[in-house]
Design a protein around this motif. Structure first.
Motif, PDB file in Angstrom:
ATOM      1  N   GLY A 176       0.818  -1.205   0.000  1.00 46.02           N
ATOM      2  CA  GLY A 176       0.000   0.000   0.000  1.00 46.02           C
ATOM      3  C   GLY A 176       0.851   1.255   0.000  1.00 46.02           C
ATOM      4  N   HIS A 177       1.923   1.255   0.811  1.00 45.07           N
ATOM      5  CA  HIS A 177       2.777   2.444   0.892  1.00 45.07           C
ATOM      6  C   HIS A 177       3.484   2.715  -0.428  1.00 45.07           C
ATOM      7  CE1 HIS A 177       3.081   2.054   5.553  1.00 45.07           C
ATOM      8  NE2 HIS A 177       1.899   2.455   5.116  1.00 45.07           N
ATOM      9  N   SER A 180       1.077   4.087  -2.952  1.00 47.49           N
ATOM     10  CA  SER A 180       0.729   5.495  -2.709  1.00 47.49           C
ATOM     11  C   SER A 180       1.857   6.402  -3.149  1.00 47.49           C
ATOM     12  CB  SER A 180       0.439   5.733  -1.223  1.00 47.49           C
ATOM     13  OG  SER A 180      -0.071   4.598  -0.629  1.00 47.49           O
ATOM     14  N   THR A 233       7.014  -1.677  -6.252  1.00 50.17           N
ATOM     15  CA  THR A 233       5.713  -2.329  -6.133  1.00 50.17           C
ATOM     16  C   THR A 233       5.746  -3.716  -6.756  1.00 50.17           C
ATOM     17  OG1 THR A 233       4.785  -0.138  -6.390  1.00 50.17           O
ATOM     18  CG2 THR A 233       3.279  -1.972  -6.564  1.00 50.17           C
TER      19      THR A 233
END
Lengths: 255, 128
Positions: A176-177, A180, A233
């Motif tokens: 998630g980080h 983002s 990612t």
């Protein structure tokens, strides 16, 4: 096997033809002292016309973000599409993600021995600072967002190898980080590209209207963030161990 | 001497390129195909950079600096156009690489093979 030999002979003939054309006829124009007219145009016009170009003494950056800005912008989206394709193929449903998290939580705290860890820490700090300097000085010295981002991705890979993915995830580098951060980089690029349109009444991507070197700097930083965290990612998803992934997929097949 | 060196490097790069195409065409293992594709792409990128090189001494990078005159800069700097082309091609190549590797890994996880011939049979079996 016979077909392989025919293919090999065909390629050998093609190679001989190309080497004749390149060395004897010099079709590529290698090793000439003269510059091509197009290259000379870019060299003489990238900094000479104050106000019309992007204030970059570095001609490569000037070409990439100014003369050929749309190409670079859409290449950023090609990169985005490639990463989205990888993410959608390796996607897990919410239940599967929960199972993966459970199994990974039970993993012992594995890592390499202290020599590897200490060396990796030193090298990673060096790579990160070098990549930051490549990216942040991209409009003055050789470099730019793409190159800095690629260098940073290498540092991330080193960390993966020496400390294992689980350690990084426990320290807060979760999917998630990184996603983002990737979105923030893309947003910075979009804001910089659209700013001349709304603030200065120009066209899209007319970054020479922005004050000073701000346009190029913003684009470099945005590209740096986007490339770094885009790669991270995918690495995080590819880093899920094979047996966990197979376990999860099989369980779904049995249902 | 310098022209011999240039020809040598160029021919090596062309040989790498043809080797890459040969590997993509003849190997049936997907991972090997991807590796050969990478070799081919890197050879092409190197070739582009070599085309932009200029046989003068001393040769400058295409960055304008205050302490040299503009005329000297024009007569010394290398061609910036191939460099700008390769710069984006490298990153796009890496992105393409990620996509291909992802597909190959996922196919291996689902069907237990990365061989192109087995793959065709499996896909045909699923259709019928």
């Amino acid at each position: 096997m016979k077909r392989d030999a025919i293919v090999a002979i065909f390629f050998l003939l093609a190679f001989l033809f190309v080497s004749y054309a390149v060395t004897v006829k010099n079709v590529l124009g290698l090793g000439e002292a003269e510059l091509r007219p197009l290259g000379e145009f870019y060299l003489s016009h990238s900094f000479a016309h104050e106000g019309l170009t992007s204030h970059s003494p570095e001609v490569v950056t000037a070409i990439v973000w100014n003369y050929r800005g749309f190409d670079t912008l859409f290449e950023t989206f090609v990169f985005f599409l490639a990463i989205m394709g990888a993410l959608s193929v390796l996607r897990l449903t919410e239940e599967q993600a929960k199972i993966v998290r459970e199994i990974e939580g039970r993993e012992p705290h594995r890592r390499m021995d202290i020599i590897v860890r200490a060396t990796t820490k030193l090298v990673v700090i060096m790579i990160v600072s070098i990549s930051a300097s490549i990216a942040l000085h991209g409009h003055i010295t050789p470099g730019g967002g793409f190159q800095g981002g690629s260098a940073m991705a290498v540092a991330a890979l080193l960390l993966f190898a020496a400390f294992s993915k689980f350690t990084l995830e426990r320290k807060g580098l979760t999917l998630g980080h990184t996603m983002s951060a990737y979105a923030i980089g893309l947003a910075l690029i979009m804001v910089t590209v659209l700013a001349p349109l709304f603030l200065y009444g120009g066209k899209i991507l007319e970054i020479n209207l922005l004050p000073g070197e701000m346009g190029l700097f913003n684009l470099d930083v945005g590209e740096y963030t986007a490339v770094t965290f885009g790669f991270l990612t995918v690495f995080l998803i590819l880093g899920i161990p094979e047996w966990i992934f197979k376990n999860v997929l099989r369980r779904e097949m049995n249902d | 001497m310098i022209s011999f060196l240039l020809a040598y490097i160029t021919l090596t790069l062309f040989a790498m390129m043809f080797l890459g195409i040969y590997g993509v065409a003849t190997r049936s293992n997907l991972i090997k195909k991807i590796i050969m594709l990478n070799i081919m792409g890197d050879a092409i990128n190197m070739l582009f950079i070599l085309i932009g090189y200029r046989l003068v001494f001393p040769v400058f990078p295409p960055i304008y600096e205050k302490h040299i005159t503009f005329r000297e800069f024009l007569s010394r700097a290398v061609d910036p156009v191939p460099q700008a082309l390769v710069l984006t091609a490298v990153v796009i190549g890496m992105a393409m690489n990620i996509l291909l590797t992802t597909y190959a890994i996922q196919f291996y996880r689902l069907h237990g093979t990365v061989d192109a011939r087995d793959m065709a049979e499996i896909l045909r079996g699923e259709d019928g």
